[in-house]
Design a protein around this motif. Structure first.
Motif, PDB file in Angstrom:
ATOM      1  N   PHE A 181      -2.954 -30.170   0.856  1.00 22.74           N
ATOM      2  CA  PHE A 181      -3.698 -29.062   0.257  1.00 22.74           C
ATOM      3  C   PHE A 181      -5.191 -29.177   0.603  1.00 22.74           C
ATOM      4  CE2 PHE A 181      -6.012 -27.041  -3.269  1.00 22.74           C
ATOM      5  CZ  PHE A 181      -5.399 -25.798  -3.299  1.00 22.74           C
ATOM      6  N   ALA A 182      -5.690 -30.418   0.507  1.00 22.41           N
ATOM      7  CA  ALA A 182      -7.115 -30.648   0.781  1.00 22.41           C
ATOM      8  C   ALA A 182      -7.425 -30.418   2.268  1.00 22.41           C
ATOM      9  CB  ALA A 182      -7.489 -32.066   0.373  1.00 22.41           C
ATOM     10  N   LYS A 183      -6.460 -30.771   3.133  1.00 24.03           N
ATOM     11  CA  LYS A 183      -6.680 -30.700   4.578  1.00 24.03           C
ATOM     12  C   LYS A 183      -6.519 -29.279   5.130  1.00 24.03           C
ATOM     13  CE  LYS A 183      -5.861 -33.817   8.399  1.00 24.03           C
ATOM     14  NZ  LYS A 183      -5.110 -34.973   8.862  1.00 24.03           N
ATOM     15  N   ASN A 184      -5.411 -28.644   4.773  1.00 22.15           N
ATOM     16  CA  ASN A 184      -5.149 -27.307   5.303  1.00 22.15           C
ATOM     17  C   ASN A 184      -4.278 -26.504   4.331  1.00 22.15           C
ATOM     18  OD1 ASN A 184      -4.365 -25.047   6.812  1.00 22.15           O
ATOM     19  ND2 ASN A 184      -4.413 -26.192   8.737  1.00 22.15           N
ATOM     20  N   LYS A 185      -4.874 -25.484   3.733  1.00 23.85           N
ATOM     21  CA  LYS A 185      -4.140 -24.706   2.716  1.00 23.85           C
ATOM     22  C   LYS A 185      -2.997 -23.889   3.324  1.00 23.85           C
ATOM     23  CE  LYS A 185      -7.625 -24.348  -0.895  1.00 23.85           C
ATOM     24  NZ  LYS A 185      -8.689 -25.186  -0.275  1.00 23.85           N
ATOM     25  N   SER A 186      -3.190 -23.457   4.568  1.00 23.67           N
ATOM     26  CA  SER A 186      -2.144 -22.641   5.204  1.00 23.67           C
ATOM     27  C   SER A 186      -0.869 -23.462   5.419  1.00 23.67           C
ATOM     28  CB  SER A 186      -2.610 -22.116   6.562  1.00 23.67           C
ATOM     29  OG  SER A 186      -3.827 -21.480   6.411  1.00 23.67           O
ATOM     30  N   LEU A 204       5.392 -25.281   1.175  1.00 19.46           N
ATOM     31  CA  LEU A 204       5.935 -24.940  -0.143  1.00 19.46           C
ATOM     32  C   LEU A 204       6.789 -23.680  -0.114  1.00 19.46           C
ATOM     33  CD1 LEU A 204       3.519 -25.786  -3.048  1.00 19.46           C
ATOM     34  CD2 LEU A 204       5.850 -26.505  -2.677  1.00 19.46           C
ATOM     35  N   ILE A 205       6.335 -22.664   0.624  1.00 20.06           N
ATOM     36  CA  ILE A 205       7.127 -21.424   0.699  1.00 20.06           C
ATOM     37  C   ILE A 205       8.484 -21.719   1.341  1.00 20.06           C
ATOM     38  CG2 ILE A 205       7.250 -19.154   1.844  1.00 20.06           C
ATOM     39  CD1 ILE A 205       4.201 -18.926   1.269  1.00 20.06           C
ATOM     40  N   THR A 206       8.483 -22.600   2.345  1.00 22.31           N
ATOM     41  CA  THR A 206       9.751 -22.965   2.985  1.00 22.31           C
ATOM     42  C   THR A 206      10.682 -23.657   1.992  1.00 22.31           C
ATOM     43  OG1 THR A 206       8.432 -23.403   4.940  1.00 22.31           O
ATOM     44  CG2 THR A 206      10.709 -24.065   5.036  1.00 22.31           C
ATOM     45  N   ILE A 207      10.120 -24.605   1.237  1.00 23.97           N
ATOM     46  CA  ILE A 207      10.952 -25.320   0.253  1.00 23.97           C
ATOM     47  C   ILE A 207      11.510 -24.336  -0.778  1.00 23.97           C
ATOM     48  CG2 ILE A 207      10.970 -27.069  -1.570  1.00 23.97           C
ATOM     49  CD1 ILE A 207       8.775 -28.557  -0.055  1.00 23.97           C
ATOM     50  N   ILE A 208      10.635 -23.430  -1.253  1.00 23.30           N
ATOM     51  CA  ILE A 208      11.076 -22.453  -2.262  1.00 23.30           C
ATOM     52  C   ILE A 208      12.163 -21.547  -1.667  1.00 23.30           C
ATOM     53  CG2 ILE A 208      10.352 -20.462  -3.664  1.00 23.30           C
ATOM     54  CD1 ILE A 208       7.543 -21.882  -3.793  1.00 23.30           C
ATOM     55  N   GLY A 209      11.936 -21.106  -0.428  1.00 21.28           N
ATOM     56  CA  GLY A 209      12.910 -20.214   0.242  1.00 21.28           C
ATOM     57  C   GLY A 209      14.259 -20.884   0.390  1.00 21.28           C
ATOM     58  N   ILE A 210      14.243 -22.146   0.858  1.00 23.59           N
ATOM     59  CA  ILE A 210      15.516 -22.860   1.050  1.00 23.59           C
ATOM     60  C   ILE A 210      16.213 -23.084  -0.296  1.00 23.59           C
ATOM     61  CG2 ILE A 210      16.534 -25.079   1.768  1.00 23.59           C
ATOM     62  CD1 ILE A 210      14.475 -25.116   4.068  1.00 23.59           C
ATOM     63  N   SER A 211      15.440 -23.446  -1.322  1.00 21.49           N
ATOM     64  CA  SER A 211      16.037 -23.659  -2.655  1.00 21.49           C
ATOM     65  C   SER A 211      16.640 -22.358  -3.183  1.00 21.49           C
ATOM     66  CB  SER A 211      14.982 -24.160  -3.640  1.00 21.49           C
ATOM     67  OG  SER A 211      14.430 -25.350  -3.186  1.00 21.49           O
ATOM     68  N   ALA A 212      15.924 -21.248  -2.979  1.00 18.64           N
ATOM     69  CA  ALA A 212      16.426 -19.952  -3.452  1.00 18.64           C
ATOM     70  C   ALA A 212      17.704 -19.574  -2.705  1.00 18.64           C
ATOM     71  CB  ALA A 212      15.363 -18.876  -3.256  1.00 18.64           C
ATOM     72  N   LEU A 213      17.732 -19.826  -1.400  1.00 16.54           N
ATOM     73  CA  LEU A 213      18.935 -19.520  -0.612  1.00 16.54           C
ATOM     74  C   LEU A 213      20.124 -20.348  -1.094  1.00 16.54           C
ATOM     75  CD1 LEU A 213      17.793 -19.175   3.113  1.00 16.54           C
ATOM     76  CD2 LEU A 213      18.994 -17.475   1.773  1.00 16.54           C
TER      77      LEU A 213
END
Lengths: 180, 71
Positions: free
Chosen positions: A59-64, A70-79
């Motif tokens: 987070f400190a190094k690169n927010k993107s 995190l979006i990938t983890i959330i997406g995979i968990s949702a799938l």
């Protein structure tokens, strides 16, 4: 078809396990989504996002990159959660007296495609994260969220075969119904 | 399908209703209807035997092969 006591027990145990997995993945996806949004305003949350997942360095190094992980983890968990929703729906409509129906076949095919998608996405993300890590980004324990991609690919291959057998079963059942 | 079912013709010749045939053969009305309308995919020998006995006819009186014209 009458199920033996043992099979009936296994049947119920699998259904219960599916409900637990669904609840688990829903909680995981929900908690990660909440913590992701929260961490954007309160970066302290990045130290423990979910079960010890520490992405504070990232987070400190690169927010993107942090957002991508995190979006990938959330997406995979949702799938994964959605796959279990479909599996539970399958258990509800499955009739063991006449198992071969178009609806069941359609659901099995859908599970196959979702499992295949999860497998492919997990493997692709695993490779991307590996390359990101080589550039000095610390992704912590994030890998545990997509290291089962191979298992999902194997599951989709087995389900694909089952879906094909089901198609044949539907044909045979229809023929049997139209035999006088 | 090139196999034509002439069950209704035989029933008319024997002046037998679908209900009566159903009772004699031991088939449900819906199954007999499937057979009569040509929707059936297969017929068991036991059913054929019962139908032939009830209608006092030969299998050839009930079934007919008509070749489809190639388009």
């Amino acid at each position: 078809m009458n199920m033996t006591k043992r099979n009936d027990f296994i049947w119920k145990a699998i259904q219960t396990a599916c409900w637990f997995f669904l609840a688990g993945y829903c909680v995981q996806a929900g908690a990660l989504l909440f913590n992701f949004v929260y961490s954007l305003f309160k970066p302290i949350a990045t130290h423990n996002l979910h079960l010890g997942l520490d992405l504070s360095e990232l987070f400190a190094k690169n927010k993107s990159v942090y957002a991508f992980v995190l979006i990938t983890i959330i997406g995979i968990s949702a799938l994964k959660a959605y796959v279990f929703v479909i599996v539970i729906r399958l258990f509800k409509i499955l009739n063991l007296v006449k198992p071969f129906s178009e609806k069941v076949s359609e659901i099995i095919t859908r599970i196959t495609w979702y499992a295949f998608s999860i497998g492919i996405i997990s493997l692709v993300v695993q490779e991307i994260i590996k390359r990101i890590s080589e550039k000095g980004y610390n992704t912590g324990l994030a890998e545990k969220y997509w290291n089962d991609g191979g298992a999902y690919l194997m599951m989709s291959a087995i389900l694909f075969v089952i879906a094909l057998i089901f198609q044949k079963g539907i044909e045979l059942q229809k023929e049997n119904e139209l035999t006088v | 399908m090139p196999i034509i079912v002439n069950l209704d013709v035989m029933m008319a010749r024997r002046k037998m209703s679908l209900n009566e045939l159903s009772e004699k053969v031991g088939l449900t009305l819906s199954n007999l209807s499937i057979l009569k309308t040509g929707k059936a995919k297969a017929i068991r020998f036991s059913t054929l035997e019962a139908v032939c006995k009830a209608l006092d006819c030969q299998p050839a009186d009930i079934f007919e092969f008509v070749e489809k014209e190639n388009k």
